[in-house]
Design an enzyme around this catalytic site. Structure first.
Site, PDB file in Angstrom:
ATOM      1  N   THR A   1      48.622  30.210  49.791  1.00 30.24           N
ATOM      2  CA  THR A   1      47.240  30.188  49.652  1.00 30.24           C
ATOM      3  C   THR A   1      46.592  28.709  49.363  1.00 30.24           C
ATOM      4  O   THR A   1      47.462  27.826  49.011  1.00 30.24           O
ATOM      5  CB  THR A   1      46.865  31.033  48.033  1.00 30.24           C
ATOM      6  OG1 THR A   1      45.371  30.994  48.234  1.00 30.24           O
ATOM      7  CG2 THR A   1      47.254  30.172  46.964  1.00 30.24           C
TER       8      THR A   1
ATOM      9  N   ASN B   1      43.848  28.497  47.567  1.00 27.94           N
ATOM     10  CA  ASN B   1      42.816  28.731  46.714  1.00 27.94           C
ATOM     11  C   ASN B   1      43.692  28.394  45.028  1.00 27.94           C
ATOM     12  O   ASN B   1      44.453  28.958  44.784  1.00 27.94           O
ATOM     13  CB  ASN B   1      42.332  30.151  46.518  1.00 27.94           C
ATOM     14  CG  ASN B   1      41.461  30.586  45.431  1.00 27.94           C
ATOM     15  OD1 ASN B   1      41.165  30.075  44.482  1.00 27.94           O
ATOM     16  ND2 ASN B   1      40.446  31.457  45.896  1.00 27.94           N
ATOM     17  N   PRO B   2      43.242  27.380  44.583  1.00 24.89           N
ATOM     18  CA  PRO B   2      43.605  26.907  43.378  1.00 24.89           C
ATOM     19  C   PRO B   2      43.460  28.128  42.208  1.00 24.89           C
ATOM     20  O   PRO B   2      44.384  27.933  41.280  1.00 24.89           O
ATOM     21  CB  PRO B   2      42.948  25.484  42.986  1.00 24.89           C
ATOM     22  CG  PRO B   2      41.795  25.532  43.831  1.00 24.89           C
ATOM     23  CD  PRO B   2      42.064  26.486  44.812  1.00 24.89           C
TER      24      PRO B   2
ATOM     25  N   ASP C   1      45.345  38.970  49.701  1.00 22.67           N
ATOM     26  CA  ASP C   1      43.888  39.329  50.118  1.00 22.67           C
ATOM     27  C   ASP C   1      43.352  40.217  49.242  1.00 22.67           C
ATOM     28  O   ASP C   1      43.989  41.346  49.137  1.00 22.67           O
ATOM     29  CB  ASP C   1      43.995  39.593  51.604  1.00 22.67           C
ATOM     30  CG  ASP C   1      42.619  39.260  52.254  1.00 22.67           C
ATOM     31  OD1 ASP C   1      42.089  38.192  51.976  1.00 22.67           O
ATOM     32  OD2 ASP C   1      41.984  39.945  52.888  1.00 22.67           O
TER      33      ASP C   1
ATOM     34  N   PHE D   1      36.966  33.443  37.883  1.00 27.30           N
ATOM     35  CA  PHE D   1      36.520  32.802  39.403  1.00 27.30           C
ATOM     36  C   PHE D   1      35.822  33.933  40.121  1.00 27.30           C
ATOM     37  O   PHE D   1      35.896  34.999  39.802  1.00 27.30           O
ATOM     38  CB  PHE D   1      37.396  32.010  40.112  1.00 27.30           C
ATOM     39  CG  PHE D   1      38.598  32.942  40.898  1.00 27.30           C
ATOM     40  CD1 PHE D   1      39.751  33.414  39.945  1.00 27.30           C
ATOM     41  CD2 PHE D   1      38.543  33.231  41.965  1.00 27.30           C
ATOM     42  CE1 PHE D   1      40.590  34.221  40.578  1.00 27.30           C
ATOM     43  CE2 PHE D   1      39.659  34.208  42.723  1.00 27.30           C
ATOM     44  CZ  PHE D   1      40.502  34.414  41.954  1.00 27.30           C
ATOM     45  N   GLY D   2      35.342  33.377  41.168  1.00 24.29           N
ATOM     46  CA  GLY D   2      34.574  34.294  42.123  1.00 24.29           C
ATOM     47  C   GLY D   2      33.633  35.309  41.655  1.00 24.29           C
ATOM     48  O   GLY D   2      32.628  35.072  40.771  1.00 24.29           O
TER      49      GLY D   2
ATOM     50  N   LYS E   1      42.764  39.513  31.209  1.00 23.49           N
ATOM     51  CA  LYS E   1      42.320  39.906  32.599  1.00 23.49           C
ATOM     52  C   LYS E   1      43.746  40.160  33.377  1.00 23.49           C
ATOM     53  O   LYS E   1      43.787  41.316  34.097  1.00 23.49           O
ATOM     54  CB  LYS E   1      41.512  38.557  33.422  1.00 23.49           C
ATOM     55  CG  LYS E   1      41.400  38.932  34.969  1.00 23.49           C
ATOM     56  CD  LYS E   1      40.967  37.790  35.817  1.00 23.49           C
ATOM     57  CE  LYS E   1      40.677  37.931  37.252  1.00 23.49           C
ATOM     58  NZ  LYS E   1      40.408  37.105  38.114  1.00 23.49           N
TER      59      LYS E   1
ATOM     60  N   ARG F   1      45.210  41.979  40.768  1.00 25.50           N
ATOM     61  CA  ARG F   1      46.102  40.924  41.201  1.00 25.50           C
ATOM     62  C   ARG F   1      47.292  41.158  40.406  1.00 25.50           C
ATOM     63  O   ARG F   1      48.509  40.953  40.698  1.00 25.50           O
ATOM     64  CB  ARG F   1      45.708  39.522  41.183  1.00 25.50           C
ATOM     65  CG  ARG F   1      46.599  38.182  41.566  1.00 25.50           C
ATOM     66  CD  ARG F   1      45.870  37.007  41.901  1.00 25.50           C
ATOM     67  NE  ARG F   1      44.986  37.206  42.955  1.00 25.50           N
ATOM     68  CZ  ARG F   1      43.589  37.089  42.768  1.00 25.50           C
ATOM     69  NH1 ARG F   1      43.054  36.937  41.546  1.00 25.50           N
ATOM     70  NH2 ARG F   1      42.536  37.258  43.748  1.00 25.50           N
TER      71      ARG F   1
HETATM   72  P1  IMP Z   1      40.387  36.244  49.545  1.00 26.03           P
HETATM   73  O1  IMP Z   1      41.244  37.226  48.797  1.00 26.03           O
HETATM   74  O2  IMP Z   1      40.587  34.857  49.328  1.00 26.03           O
HETATM   75  O3  IMP Z   1      39.608  36.727  50.784  1.00 26.03           O
HETATM   76  O4  IMP Z   1      39.041  36.421  48.408  1.00 26.03           O
HETATM   77  C1  IMP Z   1      37.919  37.404  48.492  1.00 26.03           C
HETATM   78  C2  IMP Z   1      36.578  37.016  47.708  1.00 26.03           C
HETATM   79  O5  IMP Z   1      37.104  37.626  46.640  1.00 26.03           O
HETATM   80  C3  IMP Z   1      36.580  35.570  47.437  1.00 26.03           C
HETATM   81  O6  IMP Z   1      35.157  35.216  47.439  1.00 26.03           O
HETATM   82  C4  IMP Z   1      37.305  35.444  46.015  1.00 26.03           C
HETATM   83  O7  IMP Z   1      36.371  34.228  45.182  1.00 26.03           O
HETATM   84  C5  IMP Z   1      36.963  36.895  45.521  1.00 26.03           C
HETATM   85  N1  IMP Z   1      38.090  36.987  44.466  1.00 26.03           N
HETATM   86  C6  IMP Z   1      39.448  37.040  44.921  1.00 26.03           C
HETATM   87  N2  IMP Z   1      39.956  37.370  43.582  1.00 26.03           N
HETATM   88  C7  IMP Z   1      39.133  37.436  42.524  1.00 26.03           C
HETATM   89  C8  IMP Z   1      39.367  37.879  41.291  1.00 26.03           C
HETATM   90  O8  IMP Z   1      40.447  38.031  40.684  1.00 26.03           O
HETATM   91  N3  IMP Z   1      38.289  37.930  40.703  1.00 26.03           N
HETATM   92  C9  IMP Z   1      37.156  37.666  41.325  1.00 26.03           C
HETATM   93  N4  IMP Z   1      36.831  37.385  42.501  1.00 26.03           N
HETATM   94  C10 IMP Z   1      37.959  37.266  43.256  1.00 26.03           C
END
Ligand code: IMP
Length: 195
Positions: free
Chosen positions: A8, A10-11, A69, A149-150, A172, A178
């Site tokens: 990944t 993504n930090p 993902d 995040f997200g 969490k 996850r």
């Molecule tokens: P991806 O797995 O990198 O494609 O992430 C999909 C989307 O879901 C991205 O916008 C991430 O920021 C968001 N996302 C992934 N994991 C989490 C989480 O644990 N909490 C909130 N948003 C998440």
């Protein structure tokens, strides 16, 4: 197996995975492996994208590798954004853009049930395995909390009174999509011996 590459860039995901997976398993980052490569998520399923990333980073490094993902599935939106959660508000959008779009789309909706789903793929030179974690919940009416995040400030897990962004990280991880998927991977790796 004591060391495994996490594919990944993504930090936020790296931080969470390291908090969830304790010793003896060491999670190596792409940077630590000297890999500067971004994989475009071109598949239309979470498992497909997780496999695509794990295969690519395994081939680039020669190391056992896993990738995650994740998608947010909102029932009132027909399961959207799902596999397209990262680009929900358009190419190159920020977390805040996605959260703002979700609040707009969900304005006035009575049915607010949703779930986070994570697919994890593990790939080494012998085989490929996939694992899934799901957490049910609802979409809040406004953002709540500063952590995570997200989409975390919008997601209230079932049976909880705090959004993922209001909870302590360990709380969490104990119930999250996850956390569930990664613990399945870690359990599998405890007994996995490549032939
Ligand atoms: P991806 O797995 O990198 O494609 O992430 C999909 C989307 O879901 C991205 O916008 C991430 O920021 C968001 N996302 C992934 N994991 C989490 C989480 O644990 N909490 C909130 N948003 C998440």
């Amino acid at each position: 197996m004591s060391s495994i590459l996490f594919g990944t860039n993504n930090p936020d995901k790296l931080r969470e995975i390291r908090a969830i997976v304790g010793p003896p398993l060491q999670v190596m980052s792409l940077r630590e492996a000297g890999i500067d490569l971004d994989v475009e998520e071109t598949e239309d399923t979470l498992v497909g994208n997780a496999l695509l990333k794990a295969r690519t980073y395994h081939q680039a490094s020669g190391l056992p590798c896993f990738a995650d993902d994740t998608g947010l599935e909102v029932d009132a939106l027909g399961g959207a954004p799902g596999v397209y959660s990262a680009r929900y508000a358009g190419p190159d959008c920020s977390y805040q853009d996605n959260v703002a779009k979700m609040l707009r789309e969900m304005a006035g909706k009575a049915v607010r049930t949703a779930r986070f789903r994570t697919a994890i793929a593990f790939v080494d030179s012998e085989a490929e395995y996939t694992f899934e974690g799901v957490v049910e919940g609802t979409i809040t009416e406004e953002v709540r909390g500063e952590g995570g995040f997200g989409y975390d400030p919008l997601f209230l897990p079932e049976g909880q009174h705090q959004t993922f962004a209001e909870m302590a990280p360990a709380d969490k991880h104990a119930i999250s999509h996850r956390g569930k998927a990664v613990r399945k991977l870690a359990d599998f790796l405890q007994t996995y011996r490549p032939a």
